[in-house]
Scaffold this motif. Structure first.
Motif, mmCIF file in Angstrom:
data_model
loop_
_atom_site.group_PDB
_atom_site.id
_atom_site.type_symbol
_atom_site.label_atom_id
_atom_site.label_comp_id
_atom_site.label_asym_id
_atom_site.label_seq_id
_atom_site.Cartn_x
_atom_site.Cartn_y
_atom_site.Cartn_z
ATOM 1 N N ILE A 1 0.834 -1.203 0.000
ATOM 2 C CA ILE A 1 0.000 0.000 0.000
ATOM 3 C C ILE A 1 0.868 1.251 0.000
ATOM 4 N N ALA A 2 1.973 1.218 0.744
ATOM 5 C CA ALA A 2 2.882 2.374 0.787
ATOM 6 C C ALA A 2 3.382 2.727 -0.606
ATOM 7 N N ARG A 3 3.759 1.722 -1.396
ATOM 8 C CA ARG A 3 4.208 1.974 -2.765
ATOM 9 C C ARG A 3 3.060 2.466 -3.639
ATOM 10 N N MET A 4 1.858 1.938 -3.430
ATOM 11 C CA MET A 4 0.702 2.398 -4.191
ATOM 12 C C MET A 4 0.433 3.870 -3.908
ATOM 13 N N VAL A 5 0.513 4.244 -2.630
ATOM 14 C CA VAL A 5 0.287 5.640 -2.242
ATOM 15 C C VAL A 5 1.377 6.533 -2.823
ATOM 16 N N GLU A 6 2.621 6.077 -2.743
ATOM 17 C CA GLU A 6 3.742 6.849 -3.288
ATOM 18 C C GLU A 6 3.542 7.102 -4.781
ATOM 19 N N THR A 7 3.119 6.089 -5.507
ATOM 20 C CA THR A 7 2.880 6.227 -6.943
ATOM 21 C C THR A 7 1.741 7.204 -7.221
ATOM 22 N N SER A 8 0.687 7.135 -6.421
ATOM 23 C CA SER A 8 -0.454 8.034 -6.604
ATOM 24 C C SER A 8 -0.064 9.486 -6.347
ATOM 25 N N LEU A 9 0.692 9.723 -5.290
ATOM 26 C CA LEU A 9 1.093 11.087 -4.953
ATOM 27 C C LEU A 9 2.081 11.650 -5.971
ATOM 28 N N ALA A 10 2.836 10.774 -6.610
ATOM 29 C CA ALA A 10 3.788 11.227 -7.626
ATOM 30 C C ALA A 10 3.077 11.805 -8.843
ATOM 31 N N GLU A 11 1.787 11.477 -9.015
ATOM 32 C CA GLU A 11 1.030 11.981 -10.156
ATOM 33 C C GLU A 11 0.526 13.409 -9.947
ATOM 34 N N VAL A 12 0.625 13.910 -8.716
ATOM 35 C CA VAL A 12 0.153 15.270 -8.429
ATOM 36 C C VAL A 12 1.054 16.285 -9.135
ATOM 37 N N ASP A 13 0.454 17.274 -9.754
ATOM 38 C CA ASP A 13 1.183 18.300 -10.500
ATOM 39 C C ASP A 13 2.173 19.018 -9.585
ATOM 40 N N ALA A 14 3.450 18.961 -9.954
ATOM 41 C CA ALA A 14 4.494 19.607 -9.142
ATOM 42 C C ALA A 14 4.287 21.111 -9.051
ATOM 43 N N GLY A 15 3.690 21.696 -10.085
ATOM 44 C CA GLY A 15 3.439 23.130 -10.078
ATOM 45 C C GLY A 15 2.476 23.541 -8.983
ATOM 46 N N VAL A 16 1.482 22.687 -8.716
ATOM 47 C CA VAL A 16 0.519 22.983 -7.657
ATOM 48 C C VAL A 16 1.207 22.936 -6.291
ATOM 49 N N VAL A 17 2.079 21.962 -6.119
ATOM 50 C CA VAL A 17 2.820 21.841 -4.859
ATOM 51 C C VAL A 17 3.721 23.052 -4.666
ATOM 52 N N GLU A 18 4.397 23.454 -5.720
ATOM 53 C CA GLU A 18 5.274 24.630 -5.634
ATOM 54 C C GLU A 18 4.473 25.893 -5.339
ATOM 55 N N ALA A 19 3.276 25.994 -5.925
ATOM 56 C CA ALA A 19 2.425 27.152 -5.667
ATOM 57 C C ALA A 19 2.020 27.212 -4.202
ATOM 58 N N ALA A 20 1.695 26.045 -3.617
ATOM 59 C CA ALA A 20 1.326 25.993 -2.204
ATOM 60 C C ALA A 20 2.501 26.402 -1.321
ATOM 61 N N GLN A 21 3.692 25.949 -1.692
ATOM 62 C CA GLN A 21 4.891 26.337 -0.934
ATOM 63 C C GLN A 21 5.123 27.843 -1.012
ATOM 64 N N SER A 22 4.912 28.418 -2.197
ATOM 65 C CA SER A 22 5.119 29.856 -2.366
ATOM 66 C C SER A 22 4.111 30.676 -1.567
ATOM 67 N N MET A 23 2.980 30.068 -1.255
ATOM 68 C CA MET A 23 1.963 30.744 -0.446
ATOM 69 C C MET A 23 2.214 30.593 1.049
ATOM 70 N N GLY A 24 3.294 29.901 1.382
ATOM 71 C CA GLY A 24 3.661 29.743 2.784
ATOM 72 C C GLY A 24 3.007 28.569 3.485
ATOM 73 N N ALA A 25 2.476 27.631 2.715
ATOM 74 C CA ALA A 25 1.828 26.468 3.324
ATOM 75 C C ALA A 25 2.862 25.572 4.006
#
Length: 245
Positions: A111-135
Protein backbone atom coordinates in the motif's frame (compact mmCIF):
# COMPACT_ATOMS: atom_id res chain seq x y z
CA UNK A 1 -30.72 -29.21 -12.03
CA UNK A 2 -32.54 -27.29 -9.32
CA UNK A 3 -32.62 -30.42 -7.19
CA UNK A 4 -28.84 -30.78 -7.51
CA UNK A 5 -28.27 -27.14 -6.55
CA UNK A 6 -30.68 -27.45 -3.63
CA UNK A 7 -28.96 -30.60 -2.36
CA UNK A 8 -25.54 -29.00 -2.72
CA UNK A 9 -26.60 -25.85 -0.89
CA UNK A 10 -28.29 -27.76 1.93
CA UNK A 11 -25.06 -29.66 2.54
CA UNK A 12 -22.42 -26.97 1.97
CA UNK A 13 -24.32 -23.68 2.03
CA UNK A 14 -23.67 -23.02 5.71
CA UNK A 15 -19.97 -23.74 5.32
CA UNK A 16 -19.66 -21.45 2.30
CA UNK A 17 -21.52 -18.61 4.03
CA UNK A 18 -19.25 -18.92 7.06
CA UNK A 19 -16.17 -18.98 4.83
CA UNK A 20 -17.38 -15.91 2.93
CA UNK A 21 -18.03 -14.06 6.19
CA UNK A 22 -14.58 -14.96 7.54
CA UNK A 23 -12.94 -13.84 4.31
CA UNK A 24 -14.76 -10.50 4.39
CA UNK A 25 -13.79 -9.95 8.03
CA UNK A 26 -10.13 -10.66 7.26
CA UNK A 27 -10.15 -8.37 4.22
CA UNK A 28 -11.92 -5.45 5.89
CA UNK A 29 -9.92 -5.44 9.13
CA UNK A 30 -6.60 -6.11 7.41
CA UNK A 31 -7.22 -3.37 4.83
CA UNK A 32 -8.07 -0.86 7.56
CA UNK A 33 -4.93 -1.51 9.61
CA UNK A 34 -2.73 -1.87 6.52
CA UNK A 35 -3.81 1.61 5.38
CA UNK A 36 -3.23 3.03 8.84
CA UNK A 37 0.41 1.94 8.39
CA UNK A 38 0.83 2.13 4.62
CA UNK A 39 -0.74 5.53 3.94
CA UNK A 40 1.57 7.52 6.27
CA UNK A 41 4.51 5.46 5.06
CA UNK A 42 3.70 6.23 1.42
CA UNK A 43 3.33 9.93 2.21
CA UNK A 44 6.67 9.91 4.04
CA UNK A 45 8.34 8.23 1.06
CA UNK A 46 7.00 10.98 -1.21
CA UNK A 47 7.84 14.05 0.87
CA UNK A 48 11.35 12.85 1.80
CA UNK A 49 12.45 12.30 -1.80
CA UNK A 50 15.33 14.50 -3.04
CA UNK A 51 12.85 16.78 -4.82
CA UNK A 52 10.13 16.42 -2.18
CA UNK A 53 8.76 19.10 0.10
CA UNK A 54 10.76 17.76 3.06
CA UNK A 55 13.82 16.09 1.49
CA UNK A 56 15.84 13.67 3.59
CA UNK A 57 18.00 11.14 1.80
CA UNK A 58 18.67 9.10 4.94
CA UNK A 59 15.02 8.82 5.98
CA UNK A 60 13.91 8.06 2.43
CA UNK A 61 16.48 5.31 2.02
CA UNK A 62 15.59 3.71 5.36
CA UNK A 63 11.87 3.77 4.59
CA UNK A 64 12.49 2.47 1.08
CA UNK A 65 14.62 -0.33 2.47
CA UNK A 66 11.88 -1.34 4.93
CA UNK A 67 9.21 -1.29 2.21
CA UNK A 68 11.33 -3.27 -0.24
CA UNK A 69 12.03 -5.98 2.32
CA UNK A 70 8.34 -6.22 3.20
CA UNK A 71 7.39 -6.58 -0.45
CA UNK A 72 10.13 -9.12 -1.20
CA UNK A 73 9.03 -11.84 1.23
CA UNK A 74 6.33 -14.18 -0.18
CA UNK A 75 3.19 -14.00 1.93
CA UNK A 76 3.05 -17.66 2.94
CA UNK A 77 6.68 -17.54 4.13
CA UNK A 78 6.04 -14.30 5.99
CA UNK A 79 2.98 -15.78 7.64
CA UNK A 80 4.93 -18.72 9.01
CA UNK A 81 7.98 -16.64 9.94
CA UNK A 82 6.10 -14.18 12.15
CA UNK A 83 3.84 -16.71 13.88
CA UNK A 84 5.45 -16.01 17.30
CA UNK A 85 4.79 -12.28 16.81
CA UNK A 86 1.24 -13.02 15.66
CA UNK A 87 0.54 -15.06 18.78
CA UNK A 88 2.02 -12.29 20.92
CA UNK A 89 -0.30 -9.70 19.35
CA UNK A 90 -3.61 -11.58 19.00
CA UNK A 91 -3.05 -14.66 21.17
CA UNK A 92 -3.26 -17.26 18.40
CA UNK A 93 -1.38 -18.34 15.28
CA UNK A 94 -4.36 -19.74 13.36
CA UNK A 95 -7.88 -18.82 12.42
CA UNK A 96 -9.19 -15.45 11.28
CA UNK A 97 -7.45 -13.57 14.08
CA UNK A 98 -4.17 -15.32 13.35
CA UNK A 99 -4.33 -14.28 9.69
CA UNK A 100 -4.93 -10.58 10.26
CA UNK A 101 -1.45 -9.73 11.60
CA UNK A 102 0.53 -11.23 8.68
CA UNK A 103 -2.00 -9.78 6.24
CA UNK A 104 -1.38 -6.30 7.64
CA UNK A 105 2.40 -6.76 7.73
CA UNK A 106 2.44 -7.98 4.13
CA UNK A 107 -0.06 -5.48 2.71
CA UNK A 108 1.23 -2.30 4.38
CA UNK A 109 4.45 -2.06 2.27
CA UNK A 110 2.47 -2.76 -0.89
CA UNK A 111 0.00 0.00 0.00
CA UNK A 112 2.88 2.37 0.79
CA UNK A 113 4.21 1.97 -2.77
CA UNK A 114 0.70 2.40 -4.19
CA UNK A 115 0.29 5.64 -2.24
CA UNK A 116 3.74 6.85 -3.29
CA UNK A 117 2.88 6.23 -6.94
CA UNK A 118 -0.45 8.03 -6.60
CA UNK A 119 1.09 11.09 -4.95
CA UNK A 120 3.79 11.23 -7.63
CA UNK A 121 1.03 11.98 -10.16
CA UNK A 122 0.15 15.27 -8.43
CA UNK A 123 1.18 18.30 -10.50
CA UNK A 124 4.49 19.61 -9.14
CA UNK A 125 3.44 23.13 -10.08
CA UNK A 126 0.52 22.98 -7.66
CA UNK A 127 2.82 21.84 -4.86
CA UNK A 128 5.27 24.63 -5.63
CA UNK A 129 2.42 27.15 -5.67
CA UNK A 130 1.33 25.99 -2.20
CA UNK A 131 4.89 26.34 -0.93
CA UNK A 132 5.12 29.86 -2.37
CA UNK A 133 1.96 30.74 -0.45
CA UNK A 134 3.66 29.74 2.78
CA UNK A 135 1.83 26.47 3.32
CA UNK A 136 3.37 24.09 5.86
CA UNK A 137 4.29 20.50 5.09
CA UNK A 138 1.15 19.20 6.82
CA UNK A 139 -1.03 21.66 4.91
CA UNK A 140 0.44 20.61 1.58
CA UNK A 141 -0.12 16.94 2.41
CA UNK A 142 -3.68 17.42 3.63
CA UNK A 143 -4.86 20.07 1.17
CA UNK A 144 -2.86 19.40 -1.98
CA UNK A 145 -1.35 15.92 -2.18
CA UNK A 146 -4.20 13.82 -0.80
CA UNK A 147 -7.14 15.71 -2.42
CA UNK A 148 -5.43 15.88 -5.83
CA UNK A 149 -4.45 12.21 -5.73
CA UNK A 150 -7.87 10.96 -4.57
CA UNK A 151 -8.94 9.27 -7.85
CA UNK A 152 -5.64 7.43 -8.10
CA UNK A 153 -5.71 6.55 -4.40
CA UNK A 154 -9.18 5.06 -4.81
CA UNK A 155 -8.06 2.90 -7.73
CA UNK A 156 -5.03 1.89 -5.68
CA UNK A 157 -7.42 0.94 -2.88
CA UNK A 158 -9.20 -1.47 -5.21
CA UNK A 159 -5.91 -3.09 -6.19
CA UNK A 160 -4.88 -3.33 -2.54
CA UNK A 161 -8.17 -4.95 -1.48
CA UNK A 162 -8.00 -7.48 -4.30
CA UNK A 163 -4.40 -8.28 -3.34
CA UNK A 164 -5.37 -8.79 0.30
CA UNK A 165 -8.29 -10.96 -0.84
CA UNK A 166 -5.80 -13.15 -2.69
CA UNK A 167 -3.63 -13.31 0.42
CA UNK A 168 -6.59 -14.55 2.49
CA UNK A 169 -6.98 -17.48 0.12
CA UNK A 170 -3.31 -18.31 0.59
CA UNK A 171 -3.69 -17.96 4.36
CA UNK A 172 -6.46 -20.56 4.23
CA UNK A 173 -3.93 -23.20 3.24
CA UNK A 174 -2.32 -22.96 6.68
CA UNK A 175 -5.47 -22.92 8.77
CA UNK A 176 -6.51 -19.27 8.65
CA UNK A 177 -10.11 -20.02 7.75
CA UNK A 178 -12.18 -18.38 5.05
CA UNK A 179 -12.81 -19.50 1.50
CA UNK A 180 -9.21 -20.58 0.97
CA UNK A 181 -9.48 -23.01 3.86
CA UNK A 182 -12.73 -24.43 2.47
CA UNK A 183 -11.23 -24.86 -0.99
CA UNK A 184 -8.29 -26.79 0.47
CA UNK A 185 -10.15 -28.92 3.03
CA UNK A 186 -13.12 -29.83 0.87
CA UNK A 187 -12.05 -29.22 -2.70
CA UNK A 188 -8.51 -30.62 -2.49
CA UNK A 189 -8.23 -32.94 0.48
CA UNK A 190 -11.70 -34.51 0.12
CA UNK A 191 -11.79 -34.26 -3.69
CA UNK A 192 -15.11 -32.37 -3.71
CA UNK A 193 -14.35 -30.28 -6.78
CA UNK A 194 -17.78 -28.65 -6.81
CA UNK A 195 -17.03 -26.92 -3.50
CA UNK A 196 -13.67 -25.72 -4.78
CA UNK A 197 -15.20 -24.23 -7.93
CA UNK A 198 -17.95 -22.51 -5.98
CA UNK A 199 -15.33 -20.85 -3.75
CA UNK A 200 -13.51 -19.71 -6.91
CA UNK A 201 -16.74 -18.22 -8.28
CA UNK A 202 -17.42 -16.40 -4.99
CA UNK A 203 -13.90 -14.93 -5.01
CA UNK A 204 -14.31 -13.81 -8.63
CA UNK A 205 -17.61 -12.12 -7.76
CA UNK A 206 -15.95 -10.33 -4.84
CA UNK A 207 -13.15 -9.08 -7.07
CA UNK A 208 -15.60 -7.85 -9.71
CA UNK A 209 -17.67 -6.00 -7.11
CA UNK A 210 -14.60 -4.30 -5.65
CA UNK A 211 -13.21 -3.31 -9.06
CA UNK A 212 -16.56 -2.01 -10.32
CA UNK A 213 -17.36 -0.08 -7.13
CA UNK A 214 -13.97 1.57 -6.80
CA UNK A 215 -13.75 2.25 -10.54
CA UNK A 216 -17.11 4.04 -10.39
CA UNK A 217 -16.08 5.96 -7.28
CA UNK A 218 -12.80 7.05 -8.85
CA UNK A 219 -14.61 8.44 -11.91
CA UNK A 220 -17.16 10.11 -9.66
CA UNK A 221 -14.56 12.11 -7.73
CA UNK A 222 -12.16 12.77 -10.62
CA UNK A 223 -12.72 16.45 -11.45
CA UNK A 224 -10.62 16.07 -14.59
CA UNK A 225 -13.48 14.15 -16.17
CA UNK A 226 -15.93 17.00 -15.65
CA UNK A 227 -16.36 19.26 -18.64
CA UNK A 228 -16.35 22.36 -16.49
CA UNK A 229 -13.40 21.41 -14.32
CA UNK A 230 -9.71 21.47 -14.92
CA UNK A 231 -6.54 21.89 -12.94
CA UNK A 232 -6.57 23.24 -9.42
CA UNK A 233 -6.71 27.04 -9.67
CA UNK A 234 -4.89 29.52 -7.47
CA UNK A 235 -8.22 30.58 -5.98
CA UNK A 236 -9.11 26.96 -5.11
CA UNK A 237 -5.70 26.46 -3.55
CA UNK A 238 -5.98 29.62 -1.46
CA UNK A 239 -9.46 28.55 -0.36
CA UNK A 240 -8.19 25.14 0.75
CA UNK A 241 -5.27 26.55 2.67
CA UNK A 242 -7.41 29.25 4.29
CA UNK A 243 -9.65 26.59 5.84
CA UNK A 244 -6.77 24.57 7.25
CA UNK A 245 -6.17 24.82 10.95
Amino acid sequence: MLEVISAFWSEYGGILLTGTRDTLVMVLISTLFAYLLGLPLGVALTVTQPHGICPSKTVNQILGWIVNIGRSVPFIILMVAIMPFTKLVVGTKIGVKGAIVPLVVSAAPFIARMVETSLAEVDAGVVEAAQSMGASTCQIIRKVYLPEAKPSLVLGGAISIVTILGYTAIAGTVGAGGLGDIAVRYGHQRFITSVMWVTVVILIIMVQIVQSLFGWLSKKIDKRLDTGAGKLTAFDLLSRLAHTK
